[in-house]
Design a protein around this motif. Structure first.
Motif, PDB file in Angstrom:
ATOM      1  N   ILE A 103      -3.098  -1.779  -9.355  1.00  0.00           N
ATOM      2  CA  ILE A 103      -4.121  -1.787  -8.310  1.00  0.00           C
ATOM      3  C   ILE A 103      -3.791  -0.811  -7.184  1.00  0.00           C
ATOM      4  O   ILE A 103      -4.662  -0.447  -6.407  1.00  0.00           O
ATOM      5  N   HIS A 104      -2.536  -0.362  -7.126  1.00  0.00           N
ATOM      6  CA  HIS A 104      -2.116   0.590  -6.088  1.00  0.00           C
ATOM      7  C   HIS A 104      -2.049   2.022  -6.597  1.00  0.00           C
ATOM      8  O   HIS A 104      -1.566   2.906  -5.884  1.00  0.00           O
ATOM      9  N   ILE A 105      -2.523   2.260  -7.811  1.00  0.00           N
ATOM     10  CA  ILE A 105      -2.541   3.608  -8.372  1.00  0.00           C
ATOM     11  C   ILE A 105      -3.973   4.136  -8.300  1.00  0.00           C
ATOM     12  O   ILE A 105      -4.858   3.605  -8.970  1.00  0.00           O
ATOM     13  N   PRO A 106      -4.218   5.156  -7.485  1.00  0.00           N
ATOM     14  CA  PRO A 106      -5.577   5.695  -7.392  1.00  0.00           C
ATOM     15  C   PRO A 106      -6.049   6.224  -8.754  1.00  0.00           C
ATOM     16  O   PRO A 106      -5.259   6.744  -9.544  1.00  0.00           O
ATOM     17  N   ASP A 107      -7.334   6.076  -9.015  1.00  0.00           N
ATOM     18  CA  ASP A 107      -7.898   6.485 -10.312  1.00  0.00           C
ATOM     19  C   ASP A 107      -7.569   7.930 -10.661  1.00  0.00           C
ATOM     20  O   ASP A 107      -7.221   8.224 -11.802  1.00  0.00           O
ATOM     21  N   PHE A 108      -7.673   8.836  -9.695  1.00  0.00           N
ATOM     22  CA  PHE A 108      -7.445  10.246 -10.007  1.00  0.00           C
ATOM     23  C   PHE A 108      -5.987  10.521 -10.378  1.00  0.00           C
ATOM     24  O   PHE A 108      -5.682  11.523 -11.024  1.00  0.00           O
ATOM     25  N   PRO A 110       0.810  -1.221   0.000  1.00  0.00           N
ATOM     26  CA  PRO A 110       0.000   0.000   0.000  1.00  0.00           C
ATOM     27  C   PRO A 110       0.846   1.276   0.000  1.00  0.00           C
ATOM     28  O   PRO A 110       0.368   2.343  -0.352  1.00  0.00           O
ATOM     29  N   LYS A 111       2.122   1.166   0.356  1.00  0.00           N
ATOM     30  CA  LYS A 111       2.981   2.348   0.386  1.00  0.00           C
ATOM     31  C   LYS A 111       3.093   2.980  -1.000  1.00  0.00           C
ATOM     32  O   LYS A 111       3.237   4.196  -1.119  1.00  0.00           O
ATOM     33  N   LEU A 112       3.028   2.191  -2.064  1.00  0.00           N
ATOM     34  CA  LEU A 112       3.086   2.731  -3.415  1.00  0.00           C
ATOM     35  C   LEU A 112       1.948   3.718  -3.636  1.00  0.00           C
ATOM     36  O   LEU A 112       2.146   4.801  -4.186  1.00  0.00           O
ATOM     37  N   GLU A 113       0.772   3.382  -3.188  1.00  0.00           N
ATOM     38  CA  GLU A 113      -0.376   4.283  -3.328  1.00  0.00           C
ATOM     39  C   GLU A 113      -0.126   5.599  -2.592  1.00  0.00           C
ATOM     40  O   GLU A 113      -0.380   6.681  -3.134  1.00  0.00           O
TER      41      GLU A 113
END
Length: 172
Positions: free
Chosen positions: A87-92, A51-54
């Motif tokens: 999967i760890h890249i937020p849509d915005f 989750p740190k990537l996000e």
């Protein structure tokens, strides 16, 4: 400024960042990238399923024009590795994020740029190249990556898919 781009780089490993920065500087010097393209900040990829990537991407979103993730597939399916990261890249954030997946590792670019065949193990091919072609008495180590940048044949490297993706990611 036209032709400028400030990038946040997230490479697979620490020495990959210094190699990629040196490579970008050479690409700019040779006119293959606009002079206003800069890797302003880099931070090591925390892992594919972390989750740190996000959090990193969210933190960089407002401050950089582009966020570039460079990851190794290590012989696995490139699309699968890409999905693990996406999967760890937020849509915005997606419009600013570019994910570059190497078939094996960053050494494959060095091998391609030097004209060294590498099969499924670019690191071993690079070690063999150093021993045979240069009479090196020591093995290849990651810290050597930036030292190869001046020797790379950029025309040959530009024909390599993941490298073309990387250059495309740096275009303003």
């Amino acid at each position: 400024m036209a032709g400028s781009l400030e990038a946040f780089l997230i490479p697979e490993d620490t020495y990959g960042a210094s190699f990629l920065k040196a490579l970008v500087n050479r690409l700019k010097a040779e006119g293959l990238l606009p002079p206003g393209v800069n890797i302003v900040k880099d931070w090591k990829l925390p892992g594919r399923c972390r989750p740190k990537l996000e959090r990193m991407v969210k933190a960089a979103y407002d401050d950089y024009d582009r966020i570039i993730v460079v990851a190794d597939a290590e012989g696995r399916d490139v699309r699968g590795v890409r999905k693990e990261l996406e999967i760890h890249i937020p849509d915005f954030c997606r419009p600013k994020v570019r994910i570059i997946i190497l078939d094996y590792c960053i050494e494959e670019w060095v091998c391609v740029g030097l004209g060294v065949r590498f099969g499924e193990n670019p690191v071993r091919a690079l070690k063999d190249y150093l021993r045979k072609q240069r009479g090196a008495k020591t093995d290849y180590h990651k810290y050597m990556l930036p030292d190869f940048v001046p020797e790379l044949d950029l025309d040959r490297l530009s024909s390599y898919g993941s490298f073309r993706e990387f250059i495309g990611a740096l275009m303003p």
